[in-house]
Design a protein around this motif. Structure first.
Motif, short mmCIF file in Angstrom:
data_model
loop_
_atom_site.label_atom_id
_atom_site.label_comp_id
_atom_site.label_asym_id
_atom_site.label_seq_id
_atom_site.Cartn_x
_atom_site.Cartn_y
_atom_site.Cartn_z
N PRO A 81 2.54 35.40 -27.51
CA PRO A 81 2.97 34.16 -28.19
C PRO A 81 3.17 34.37 -29.69
O PRO A 81 4.13 33.84 -30.26
CB PRO A 81 1.80 33.20 -27.92
N HIS A 106 8.81 27.38 -30.19
CA HIS A 106 7.39 27.15 -30.43
C HIS A 106 6.69 26.66 -29.16
O HIS A 106 5.58 27.12 -28.83
CB HIS A 106 7.21 26.14 -31.56
N PHE A 107 7.32 25.73 -28.46
CA PHE A 107 6.72 25.21 -27.22
C PHE A 107 6.66 26.31 -26.16
O PHE A 107 5.70 26.38 -25.38
CB PHE A 107 7.49 24.00 -26.72
N ALA A 110 3.74 28.54 -27.10
CA ALA A 110 2.46 27.87 -26.85
C ALA A 110 2.17 27.75 -25.36
O ALA A 110 1.03 27.95 -24.92
CB ALA A 110 2.48 26.47 -27.50
N ALA A 113 1.00 31.04 -24.11
CA ALA A 113 -0.40 31.26 -24.47
C ALA A 113 -1.34 30.51 -23.52
O ALA A 113 -2.35 31.05 -23.07
CB ALA A 113 -0.65 30.82 -25.91
N THR A 141 -0.91 23.05 -25.18
CA THR A 141 0.40 23.44 -25.70
C THR A 141 0.75 22.64 -26.95
O THR A 141 1.19 23.19 -27.97
CB THR A 141 1.48 23.25 -24.63
N LEU A 144 -1.37 23.77 -29.95
CA LEU A 144 -0.92 25.01 -30.56
C LEU A 144 0.37 24.82 -31.36
O LEU A 144 0.52 25.40 -32.45
CB LEU A 144 -0.71 26.09 -29.49
N VAL A 145 1.29 24.00 -30.84
CA VAL A 145 2.55 23.75 -31.56
C VAL A 145 2.27 23.03 -32.87
O VAL A 145 2.84 23.36 -33.92
CB VAL A 145 3.53 22.95 -30.69
N LEU A 148 0.57 25.55 -35.41
CA LEU A 148 1.46 26.55 -36.02
C LEU A 148 2.41 25.90 -37.01
O LEU A 148 2.76 26.50 -38.04
CB LEU A 148 2.20 27.35 -34.95
N ILE A 220 -0.45 29.88 -34.87
CA ILE A 220 -0.67 29.99 -33.42
C ILE A 220 -1.78 30.99 -33.11
O ILE A 220 -2.54 30.80 -32.14
CB ILE A 220 0.63 30.36 -32.68
N GLY A 223 -5.02 29.25 -33.57
CA GLY A 223 -5.17 28.30 -32.47
C GLY A 223 -5.63 28.97 -31.19
O GLY A 223 -6.55 28.49 -30.51
N VAL A 224 -5.01 30.09 -30.85
CA VAL A 224 -5.39 30.82 -29.64
C VAL A 224 -6.80 31.37 -29.77
O VAL A 224 -7.60 31.33 -28.82
CB VAL A 224 -4.39 31.96 -29.35
#
Length: 338
Positions: A81, A106-107, A110, A113, A141, A144-145, A148, A220, A223-224
């Protein structure tokens, strides 16, 4: 285990040298961020240095997987990702990618991921454990979007995004140690070192900017990392959200104020609280260091209390964010310049 003693220095040195090479590349190819009415800087500055962070961290992470220090599921959950988001940012830094295509990318990153992670981890609300099931894929999802993109929004003054990433990574490392899962510390440590190599060139006054490739990648990736941490201990997601408090609160408050004022939220602006503070103080460095101070003095202790079970996670987030919201609103985040 001895392999870690050369992987960690590699992450730092490769980012340091890589940023220097990217700065030379940007200068020779006119990849210059020229100040305009929406800028927080006053001098033309090369951009795109965040690619050094991307390459350094991805290579180091793959090496960690190759040497058996990390499971490959964690490696691919970050690398794939993150690489996609960085590629989109790189193309946008070199030209222009329409907003709808950036958002689609981006989606996609995410969602990838979340697929690798297996969905949203179980969350703990006041001693009640909630499993979101398949709905968690969508919630994760969107999370994360947003993260980022807000990291992109918050990359507007010298050193801020870099020092924030280093702080969150160091804080995440401490949380793993305190929860007796030190085997997972290598990823946040590696990220902190990769960003530190770039920070040498980005500390105020910056000699190169991060660019969308770097800021989106950091967003991202953090986030992950927060979701991966929650897989080991549900309370750690709340702790990571507290660590990210300054960025989450500033970006979210600014967005909602602009929505309420009927402004076009997709248009460039300089009405984030940190941007207003930098204009009032006349210094990027003061604001950046003030954020670092807030992080260590206020957010880190609350994050630790949550991870140790001394404070409920959701309540801890509310306590951590409340004064930050007050500060953002008092600075008139989201309002146009007078």
């Amino acid at each position: 285990m001895t392999s870690i003693y050369w992987i960690l220095p590699f992450a730092l040195i490769s980012a340091l040298i890589g940023t220097a090479l990217l700065r030379r590349y940007a200068l020779s190819n006119s990849l210059i961020d020229v100040p305009n009415s929406r800028s927080s800087h006053t001098l033309p500055t090369p951009r795109g240095g965040g690619v050094a962070i991307v390459v350094s961290f991805i290579v180091s992470t793959v090496l960690l997987g190759t040497t058996g220090l990390l499971p490959w599921s964690m490696v691919w959950g970050l690398v794939m990702p993150g690489a996609l988001v960085a590629l989109i940012g790189f193309l946008d830094d070199h030209g222009h990618v329409p907003a709808r295509w950036r958002l689609l990318g981006h989606f996609t990153a995410a969602a990838l991921a979340m697929f690798i992670l297996g969905g949203l981890p179980v969350l703990q609300f006041f001693h009640v454990y909630l499993d979101f099931g398949w709905v968690g894929f969508g919630v994760g999802t969107v999370f994360l979007v947003w993260l980022l993109n807000l990291y992109n929004f918050m990359d507007g003054i010298d050193g801020l995004a870099s020092l924030e990433a280093i702080f969150v990574a160091i804080g995440g490392t401490l949380l793993y140690v305190l929860t007796s899962t030190p085997e997972f510390v290598w990823l946040p440590i590696t990220l902190a070192l990769s960003v530190s190599g770039f920070l040498y060139w980005n500390f105020p006054p910056a000699r190169i900017f991060m660019g969308d490739a770097g800021s989106g990648f950091l967003g991202i990736t953090l986030g992950v990392l927060s979701l991966q941490a929650a897989l080991t201990n549900p309370s750690l997601l709340w702790s990571w959200l507290i660590l990210l408090g300054v960025f989450i609160v500033d970006a979210t408050c600014t967005l909602f104020v602009r929505l309420l004022r009927g402004e076009k939220v997709y248009e460039a602006h300089r009405s984030h609280a940190y941007q207003i503070a930098s204009r009032r103080t006349g210094s990027h460095q003061r604001v950046t260091l003030a954020v670092v101070g807030i992080n260590f003095i206020w957010l880190l202790p609350l994050s630790v209390l949550v991870c140790l079970g001394q404070l409920d996670g959701f309540l801890g987030v509310l306590i951590a964010y409340a004064p930050l919201v007050v500060v953002a609103l008092r600075l008139k985040a989201g309002q146009r310049d007078s």
